[in-house]
Motif scaffolding. Structure first.
Motif, PDB file in Angstrom:
ATOM      1  N   LEU A 325       0.827  -1.198   0.000  1.00  0.00           N
ATOM      2  CA  LEU A 325       0.000   0.000   0.000  1.00  0.00           C
ATOM      3  C   LEU A 325       0.869   1.259   0.000  1.00  0.00           C
ATOM      4  O   LEU A 325       1.808   1.374   0.787  1.00  0.00           O
ATOM      5  CB  LEU A 325      -0.907   0.000   1.251  1.00  0.00           C
ATOM      6  CG  LEU A 325      -1.724   1.264   1.537  1.00  0.00           C
ATOM      7  CD1 LEU A 325      -2.709   1.521   0.412  1.00  0.00           C
ATOM      8  CD2 LEU A 325      -2.456   1.128   2.867  1.00  0.00           C
ATOM      9  N   ASP A 326       0.552   2.177  -0.914  1.00  0.00           N
ATOM     10  CA  ASP A 326       1.150   3.510  -0.902  1.00  0.00           C
ATOM     11  C   ASP A 326       0.354   4.348   0.090  1.00  0.00           C
ATOM     12  O   ASP A 326      -0.837   4.603  -0.103  1.00  0.00           O
ATOM     13  CB  ASP A 326       1.077   4.127  -2.302  1.00  0.00           C
ATOM     14  CG  ASP A 326       1.775   5.484  -2.378  1.00  0.00           C
ATOM     15  OD1 ASP A 326       2.001   6.100  -1.319  1.00  0.00           O
ATOM     16  OD2 ASP A 326       2.085   5.927  -3.500  1.00  0.00           O
ATOM     17  N   CYS A 327       0.988   4.776   1.155  1.00  0.00           N
ATOM     18  CA  CYS A 327       0.265   5.444   2.241  1.00  0.00           C
ATOM     19  C   CYS A 327      -0.203   6.843   1.890  1.00  0.00           C
ATOM     20  O   CYS A 327      -0.907   7.471   2.687  1.00  0.00           O
ATOM     21  CB  CYS A 327       1.133   5.479   3.500  1.00  0.00           C
ATOM     22  SG  CYS A 327       1.397   3.830   4.202  1.00  0.00           S
ATOM     23  N   THR A 328       0.174   7.350   0.711  1.00  0.00           N
ATOM     24  CA  THR A 328      -0.393   8.616   0.250  1.00  0.00           C
ATOM     25  C   THR A 328      -1.721   8.377  -0.463  1.00  0.00           C
ATOM     26  O   THR A 328      -2.361   9.333  -0.924  1.00  0.00           O
ATOM     27  CB  THR A 328       0.574   9.339  -0.707  1.00  0.00           C
ATOM     28  OG1 THR A 328       0.787   8.526  -1.863  1.00  0.00           O
ATOM     29  CG2 THR A 328       1.903   9.613  -0.024  1.00  0.00           C
ATOM     30  N   GLU A 329      -2.161   7.111  -0.553  1.00  0.00           N
ATOM     31  CA  GLU A 329      -3.410   6.773  -1.240  1.00  0.00           C
ATOM     32  C   GLU A 329      -4.309   5.934  -0.331  1.00  0.00           C
ATOM     33  O   GLU A 329      -4.963   4.981  -0.759  1.00  0.00           O
ATOM     34  CB  GLU A 329      -3.113   6.004  -2.532  1.00  0.00           C
ATOM     35  CG  GLU A 329      -2.238   6.790  -3.511  1.00  0.00           C
ATOM     36  CD  GLU A 329      -1.850   5.965  -4.722  1.00  0.00           C
ATOM     37  OE1 GLU A 329      -2.226   4.762  -4.766  1.00  0.00           O
ATOM     38  OE2 GLU A 329      -1.190   6.509  -5.617  1.00  0.00           O
ATOM     39  N   GLN A 331      -7.142   6.555   0.989  1.00  0.00           N
ATOM     40  CA  GLN A 331      -8.568   6.615   0.704  1.00  0.00           C
ATOM     41  C   GLN A 331      -8.994   5.682  -0.427  1.00  0.00           C
ATOM     42  O   GLN A 331     -10.181   5.417  -0.594  1.00  0.00           O
ATOM     43  CB  GLN A 331      -8.990   8.044   0.379  1.00  0.00           C
ATOM     44  CG  GLN A 331      -9.229   8.896   1.632  1.00  0.00           C
ATOM     45  CD  GLN A 331      -9.938  10.180   1.307  1.00  0.00           C
ATOM     46  OE1 GLN A 331      -9.381  11.051   0.659  1.00  0.00           O
ATOM     47  NE2 GLN A 331     -11.182  10.297   1.761  1.00  0.00           N
ATOM     48  N   THR A 332      -8.045   5.195  -1.208  1.00  0.00           N
ATOM     49  CA  THR A 332      -8.401   4.222  -2.246  1.00  0.00           C
ATOM     50  C   THR A 332      -8.556   2.828  -1.653  1.00  0.00           C
ATOM     51  O   THR A 332      -9.075   1.935  -2.322  1.00  0.00           O
ATOM     52  CB  THR A 332      -7.320   4.197  -3.347  1.00  0.00           C
ATOM     53  OG1 THR A 332      -6.071   3.755  -2.782  1.00  0.00           O
ATOM     54  CG2 THR A 332      -7.134   5.576  -3.956  1.00  0.00           C
ATOM     55  N   HIS A 333      -8.125   2.623  -0.410  1.00  0.00           N
ATOM     56  CA  HIS A 333      -8.199   1.304   0.234  1.00  0.00           C
ATOM     57  C   HIS A 333      -9.166   1.282   1.414  1.00  0.00           C
ATOM     58  O   HIS A 333      -9.683   0.222   1.767  1.00  0.00           O
ATOM     59  CB  HIS A 333      -6.811   0.880   0.715  1.00  0.00           C
ATOM     60  CG  HIS A 333      -5.825   0.678  -0.396  1.00  0.00           C
ATOM     61  ND1 HIS A 333      -5.584  -0.562  -0.956  1.00  0.00           N
ATOM     62  CD2 HIS A 333      -5.033   1.550  -1.062  1.00  0.00           C
ATOM     63  CE1 HIS A 333      -4.670  -0.437  -1.917  1.00  0.00           C
ATOM     64  NE2 HIS A 333      -4.316   0.840  -1.989  1.00  0.00           N
ATOM     65  N   LYS A 360       4.712  14.679  -0.107  1.00  0.00           N
ATOM     66  CA  LYS A 360       4.079  13.381   0.132  1.00  0.00           C
ATOM     67  C   LYS A 360       3.750  13.201   1.607  1.00  0.00           C
ATOM     68  O   LYS A 360       2.730  12.598   1.950  1.00  0.00           O
ATOM     69  CB  LYS A 360       4.997  12.254  -0.346  1.00  0.00           C
ATOM     70  CG  LYS A 360       5.228  12.242  -1.855  1.00  0.00           C
ATOM     71  CD  LYS A 360       6.155  11.115  -2.258  1.00  0.00           C
ATOM     72  CE  LYS A 360       6.412  11.120  -3.760  1.00  0.00           C
ATOM     73  NZ  LYS A 360       7.333  10.035  -4.177  1.00  0.00           N
ATOM     74  N   LEU A 363       0.549  15.056   2.266  1.00  0.00           N
ATOM     75  CA  LEU A 363      -0.579  14.336   1.680  1.00  0.00           C
ATOM     76  C   LEU A 363      -0.943  13.117   2.515  1.00  0.00           C
ATOM     77  O   LEU A 363      -2.128  12.832   2.748  1.00  0.00           O
ATOM     78  CB  LEU A 363      -0.230  13.918   0.248  1.00  0.00           C
ATOM     79  CG  LEU A 363      -1.275  13.081  -0.502  1.00  0.00           C
ATOM     80  CD1 LEU A 363      -2.593  13.835  -0.613  1.00  0.00           C
ATOM     81  CD2 LEU A 363      -0.753  12.708  -1.887  1.00  0.00           C
ATOM     82  N   MET A 364       0.056  12.395   2.990  1.00  0.00           N
ATOM     83  CA  MET A 364      -0.186  11.209   3.807  1.00  0.00           C
ATOM     84  C   MET A 364      -0.895  11.577   5.114  1.00  0.00           C
ATOM     85  O   MET A 364      -1.814  10.876   5.554  1.00  0.00           O
ATOM     86  CB  MET A 364       1.133  10.498   4.105  1.00  0.00           C
ATOM     87  CG  MET A 364       0.988   9.199   4.876  1.00  0.00           C
ATOM     88  SD  MET A 364       2.569   8.351   5.069  1.00  0.00           S
ATOM     89  CE  MET A 364       3.390   9.436   6.234  1.00  0.00           C
ATOM     90  N   GLN A 367      -4.531  12.186   4.402  1.00  0.00           N
ATOM     91  CA  GLN A 367      -5.214  10.922   4.139  1.00  0.00           C
ATOM     92  C   GLN A 367      -5.506  10.185   5.453  1.00  0.00           C
ATOM     93  O   GLN A 367      -6.584   9.608   5.625  1.00  0.00           O
ATOM     94  CB  GLN A 367      -4.358  10.042   3.231  1.00  0.00           C
ATOM     95  CG  GLN A 367      -4.168  10.581   1.830  1.00  0.00           C
ATOM     96  CD  GLN A 367      -5.304  10.192   0.904  1.00  0.00           C
ATOM     97  OE1 GLN A 367      -5.626   9.018   0.752  1.00  0.00           O
ATOM     98  NE2 GLN A 367      -5.921  11.187   0.294  1.00  0.00           N
TER      99      GLN A 367
END
Length: 431
Positions: A325-329, A331-333, A360, A363-364, A367
């Motif tokens: 998992l990319d922790c800047t994303e 909300q996609t998970h 980043k 952003l993280m 999120q």
């Protein structure tokens, strides 16, 4: 009450709480620490920065090794009102440079520093015997100097004594390394020697790792090489392991229990740390522990390790999972308001210290606040001083009309000469 240690500055901590005063937003910053255990590059630049702050004060009782905890520098002595990030050495706010209270202040530049070092080297002999005293530097004081120039001369003398001491220590350490066969010749011939793979990797990739800790490829290579160093798997812990923060995390979980569902705990940027599995194993309450990392190699190694060792939970209803998992994303998970506790042990630090990772990191953080429940919490473990990290958190965790948060800090303790902190961030309803 906290006061500014700059010569002639009368700023006090109560100024920022007083009403009707022009400078009610004054902040106070601690002197930067010398970070010895985060690689040669970080150690070198943090040491130079600490020396630059001490030099800017021009106080005889304030030295590199003798800085009281009460010594603070207020925001009035920085162009932007806050110190620059430690890796931005060319930034004018890398060290205090405004209203320093002494005369004829010259703004330091890299060129002036390099020139001073070269001139100093020309004055020193090529070699110094092990017990030989360093060459004495004569300080010439002009009899025609005014009273205002006296502090400058005193400072130069103290500074030169510190330089001499450091040079003597450097020569002694070089001599010890040469005796052990680890001197400059050893490093220059590293590629031609029959070195084990992990030593060659250490020489070649240490700097690259620090500069690119925000890149997936960097961590893939790191965990692959780290695994190849030994025949058996070993957890890699950033900062410290589970036992150092067990008494902080486990009681914290008990305040967030749900009757009908598992507590969702996310170890963000887990790498090959044992933190997540330890929470799964020791939690009395039923928890769903997700260990997430951007590197599929780290995730695969942890899956294999857990399966091979058959870790059993304290509560039979608990669950443990590992995900790439990319922790800047996030909300996609994960849905909004679906996670109870997010643990960040060094992940934000890695992003902030990399060359292109500061955006980043922000952003993280945003999120994390979006996927946390209203009763949830983000725990950031870091060695960064509260004066710098709190300012960053308070700035990045606020978005008018969208999100707001409360930020607190607690000292975790000292390990290997470094003080660590836990930054507790909780979402707050937007009014």
């Amino acid at each position: 009450m906290v006061g500014c240690c700059v010569l002639g500055c009368k700023s006090k901590s109560h100024d920022r709480r007083s009403q009707g005063k022009k400078d009610h937003k004054i902040r106070f910053y601690s002197f930067p620490t010398w970070k010895l255990y985060e690689g040669d590059q970080v150690a070198d630049i943090s040491k130079r920065r600490r020396m630059a702050w001490v030099a800017a004060m021009r106080k005889r009782d304030l030295t590199f090794d003798n800085i009281p905890l009460s010594a603070k520098v207020c925001s009035l002595h920085f162009h932007s009102g806050t110190p620059a990030y430690e890796m931005q050495e060319t930034d004018p706010d890398w060290a205090p440079s405004v209203r320093l209270g002494h005369c004829k202040v010259k703004v330091s530049t890299c060129g002036r520093l390099d020139g001073r070092v070269r001139r100093k080297k020309r004055k020193l002999p090529d070699t110094v015997e092990e017990n030989q005293e360093p060459p004495e530097i004569e300080v010439i004081i002009d009899d025609t100097a005014t009273e205002d120039q006296t502090p400058e001369c005193d400072f130069c003398k103290v500074r030169q004594e510190e330089i001499n001491r450091l040079q003597e220590e450097n020569m002694r350490l070089r001599s010890e390394l040469e005796k052990k066969g680890l001197g400059e010749k050893f490093l220059k011939d590293a590629n031609s020697r029959n070195l084990t793979p992990h030593r060659t990797s250490m020489f070649c990739h240490a700097s690259d790792l620090i500069q690119n800790m925000d890149k997936k490829a960097t961590w893939d290579r790191f965990y692959a090489e780290n695994r190849n160093r030994t025949t058996t798997f070993k957890n890699f812990e950033w900062f410290f392991g589970f036992e150092a923060i067990r008494d902080l995390i486990m009681p914290f979980l008990q305040t967030k229990s749900h009757r009908d569902s598992l507590l969702h705990v996310l170890d963000m940027g887990c790498g090959t740390s044992a933190l997540g599995p330890c929470i799964y194993r020791h939690s009395y309450l039923p928890v769903r522990v997700t260990c997430a990392d951007i590197s599929p190699i780290a995730v695969r190694q942890m899956l294999q390790h857990v399966q091979a060792n058959a870790i059993q939970p304290h509560n039979v209803s608990s669950q443990l999972e590992f995900v790439e998992l990319d922790c800047t994303e996030l909300q996609t998970h994960y849905l909004c308001s679906s996670v109870d506790l997010i643990i960040d042990k060094g992940t934000t630090d890695a992003l902030l210290r990399s060359k292109e990772g500061k955006g980043k990191a922000g952003l993280m953080l945003k999120q994390c606040l979006k996927v946390l429940r209203s009763s949830g919490s983000l725990l950031q473990f870091s060695d960064e001083d509260p004066d710098a990290r709190l300012l960053w958190l308070e700035t990045e965790a606020q978005e008018p009309g969208v999100m707001s948060s409360d930020v607190r800090v607690q000292e975790v303790g000292e390990l290997r000469g470094m003080t660590y902190y836990c930054y507790h961030v909780t979402p707050r309803p937007v009014v």
